[in-house]
Design an enzyme around this catalytic site. Structure first.
Site, PDB file in Angstrom:
ATOM      1  CG  ASN A 110      -1.940  -1.140   1.131  1.00  0.00           C
ATOM      2  OD1 ASN A 110      -2.003  -1.836   0.115  1.00  0.00           O
ATOM      3  ND2 ASN A 110      -2.713  -1.337   2.181  1.00  0.00           N
ATOM      4  CG  HIS A 156     -19.870  37.277 -30.310  1.00  0.00           C
ATOM      5  ND1 HIS A 156     -20.624  36.796 -29.265  1.00  0.00           N
ATOM      6  CD2 HIS A 156     -19.422  38.498 -29.920  1.00  0.00           C
ATOM      7  CE1 HIS A 156     -20.647  37.696 -28.296  1.00  0.00           C
ATOM      8  NE2 HIS A 156     -19.914  38.741 -28.662  1.00  0.00           N
ATOM      9  CB  SER A 277     -10.580  12.484 -48.931  1.00  0.00           C
ATOM     10  OG  SER A 277     -11.663  11.733 -49.411  1.00  0.00           O
ATOM     11  CE  LYS A 283     -12.136  17.337 -47.301  1.00  0.00           C
ATOM     12  NZ  LYS A 283     -13.156  16.357 -46.943  1.00  0.00           N
ATOM     13  CG  ASN A 285      -9.315  15.786 -44.799  1.00  0.00           C
ATOM     14  OD1 ASN A 285      -9.839  16.761 -45.353  1.00  0.00           O
ATOM     15  ND2 ASN A 285      -9.649  14.550 -45.071  1.00  0.00           N
ATOM     16  CD  GLU A 290     -10.487  16.944 -38.741  1.00  0.00           C
ATOM     17  OE1 GLU A 290     -11.372  16.080 -38.739  1.00  0.00           O
ATOM     18  OE2 GLU A 290      -9.935  17.333 -39.788  1.00  0.00           O
ATOM     19  CE1 TYR A 317      -4.428   0.213  -2.824  1.00  0.00           C
ATOM     20  CE2 TYR A 317      -5.409  -1.801  -1.967  1.00  0.00           C
ATOM     21  CZ  TYR A 317      -4.883  -1.083  -3.021  1.00  0.00           C
ATOM     22  OH  TYR A 317      -4.816  -1.640  -4.272  1.00  0.00           O
ATOM     23  CD  GLN A 322      -4.706  -3.598  -9.295  1.00  0.00           C
ATOM     24  OE1 GLN A 322      -4.033  -4.023  -8.379  1.00  0.00           O
ATOM     25  NE2 GLN A 322      -5.389  -4.391 -10.108  1.00  0.00           N
TER      26      GLN A 322
HETATM   27  N1  ARG Z   1      -1.516  -3.443  -7.373  1.00  0.00           N
HETATM   28  C1  ARG Z   1      -2.014  -2.745  -6.237  1.00  0.00           C
HETATM   29  C2  ARG Z   1      -2.453  -1.336  -6.671  1.00  0.00           C
HETATM   30  O1  ARG Z   1      -2.092  -0.960  -7.719  1.00  0.00           O
HETATM   31  C3  ARG Z   1      -0.943  -2.621  -5.201  1.00  0.00           C
HETATM   32  C4  ARG Z   1      -1.433  -2.474  -3.818  1.00  0.00           C
HETATM   33  C5  ARG Z   1      -2.093  -3.734  -3.371  1.00  0.00           C
HETATM   34  N2  ARG Z   1      -2.417  -3.710  -2.013  1.00  0.00           N
HETATM   35  C6  ARG Z   1      -3.264  -4.591  -1.483  1.00  0.00           C
HETATM   36  N3  ARG Z   1      -3.488  -4.482  -0.221  1.00  0.00           N
HETATM   37  N4  ARG Z   1      -3.912  -5.468  -2.217  1.00  0.00           N
HETATM   38  O2  ARG Z   1      -3.186  -0.669  -5.970  1.00  0.00           O
END
Ligand code: ARG
Length: 462
Positions: A110, A156, A277, A283, A285, A290, A317, A322
């Site tokens: 984490n 405008h 085109s 054309k 483009n 775009e 967390y 993720q």
């Molecule tokens: N791959 C996880 C992410 O990107 C890493 C952290 C995972 N942590 C856990 N407690 N499962 O968030």
């Protein structure tokens, strides 16, 4: 690859869950940052006596070897690994044996992932700043060639008052300079280390968080472990800053698209930056611009993904987070691609000065100057405005312009008009007289160009 958490479970994880959970296919791009973070962590563990010095050294050597092998391609990512963090640790343990298992002491994925992403995005802020900087420089170079290129200024999308091409494009140079500033601010705020927050509640080991931050060349440590592992505001802030940049680039692109049309024909794109085109042989483009306009929506979408993903998440967390990576990586890749294509396209574009001037010569773009002429002769602006309006209506009736209208017509409406009115309302005079600070007169634009150059000279990348 056996699961790291195998001890707690009596069954293998279903292969679908394994694939669903896995992030290695996209987080592998952070391998350098992951390894750098691990080297700093292992160094600190050794220094603090949390692991033996010799083990710390062995780990660091092992990590350096993995880095070299990933760089050279000798080692490939294992698609079955759950994520980059698990992969590196697994390979390390395979290579150096039991010492590898000590790396994760007083650390969690984490805080590891939060660190990796901060380090990765910090680098990307720099990479992006460099290419934005190059685009700004390209705009300045072109501007310096077009101080005298008169074109209509619009409100405008109606011709309003004359400006110059230099003045017009310098507006974008300033917008992009603020974008650079936003990236710098954003980078500064993300430059705090979450490492040592561990899973969420810190650790019982005597770690030294300041030391790992210092080893990683970061500005400081995050003061709250829950905050350290559970916010992604730095991703959102970067995505916001880059959405603003894309908004600017999309406006510039839109103008180039219009300028390329036969209705405007103010610029001509180089053949290398336009497409044809499949059916209409005439054309040419402006696809690049775009696509940039289109990709702006995609970047906004990524920003929304991040905001929605984080909304209502309880601390700390959660696996939802993720999802941060694909969104922010897509923002970065898209912006990088857009700028690096836009800059050479812009540099090779031909500016059709004559067409710009012709467009500025129509549409009563000098009507304000005609009114100002009367003001200089003593009339209150409102009266001058009304007289000029009547003159414009007369021109429209006669199918002519203010420049070509007979002096008798002028005098009939106001005896303050003299032959010198033609000079006062000539296009060049209209532009040259607009020399207020920030205005389009060549000398005023030269001043802002110097101002911006001075700002850019101060700019340093690390
Ligand atoms: N791959 C996880 C992410 O990107 C890493 C952290 C995972 N942590 C856990 N407690 N499962 O968030």
């Amino acid at each position: 690859m056996a699961m790291m958490w195998a001890g707690r479970f009596s069954k293998e994880v279903d292969s679908r869950v394994n694939d669903f959970n896995s992030s290695i296919s996209f987080d592998c791009r952070m391998y350098r940052h992951d390894i750098a973070g691990s080297i700093a962590h292992a160094t600190m563990l050794g220094e603090q006596g949390i692991i033996e010095k010799s083990e710390s050294e062995k780990i660091i050597e092992g990590l350096k070897g993995i880095l070299a092998d990933l760089d050279s391609g000798a080692l490939e990512f294992d698609p079955n690994a759950e994520d980059i963090h698990m992969f590196v640790e697994q390979v390390l343990t395979e290579r150096i044996g039991d010492s590898g298992k000590r790396l994760h002491t007083s650390r969690s994925r984490n805080d590891q992932v939060a660190l990796d992403l901060r380090l990765y995005l910090k680098d990307k802020c720099n990479d992006l700043s460099k290419i934005i900087f190059e685009l700004i420089e390209a705009i300045i170079t072109t501007a310096q060639e077009h101080y005298d290129t008169i074109m209509p200024g619009y409100t405008h999308l109606q011709r309003a008052q004359p400006v110059t091409f230099a003045h017009h494009i310098m507006a974008y140079a300033w917008m992009l300079t603020r974008d650079l500033g936003r990236l710098r601010d954003c980078k500064k705020r993300m430059d705090y280390s979450p490492l040592g927050s561990c899973a969420l509640a810190g650790t019982t080991y005597p770690i030294n968080r300041k030391r790992t931050a210092e080893l990683l060349n970061m500005g400081g440590v995050m003061a709250n472990s829950l905050d350290g592992v559970s916010d992604r505001d730095y991703c959102i802030e970067l995505a916001s800053a880059l959405s603003i940049l894309m908004m600017h680039l999309s406006r510039f692109s839109e103008e180039i698209i219009m300028w390329c049309s036969w209705e405007f024909k103010f610029v001509e794109l180089d053949d290398a930056y336009s497409t044809g085109s499949s059916i209409m042989p005439q054309k040419k483009n402006p696809d690049v611009t775009e696509l940039i306009r289109g990709k702006t929506g995609r970047v906004y979408g990524d920003l929304m993904t991040l905001l929605s993903m984080m909304k209502n998440l309880p601390l700390a967390y959660n696996k939802d987070m993720q999802e941060d990576k694909e969104a922010i990586f897509d923002v970065i890749d898209t912006v990088e691609l857009c700028i690096t294509t836009f800059t050479p396209m812009f540099k090779t574009m031909t500016v059709l000065k004559e067409n710009m001037r012709k467009a500025a010569a129509k549409g009563f773009i000098n009507a304000t100057d005609c009114a100002d002429y009367l003001v200089k002769k003593g009339l209150p602006f409102r009266d001058a405005y009304k007289i000029t309006g009547t003159l414009v209506a007369r021109c429209i009736d006669l199918g002519t312009t203010l420049e070509e209208l007979d002096i008798k017509e002028y005098k009939r409406l106001c005896d303050k008009f003299d032959e010198d009115v033609y000079k006062a309302i000539s296009l060049d005079a209209c532009v040259n007289q607009r020399c207020s600070e920030g205005g389009p007169a060549p000398e005023a634009v030269a001043v802002q160009v110097e101002q911006l150059k001075a700002i850019l000279r101060q700019y340093d990348f690390d």
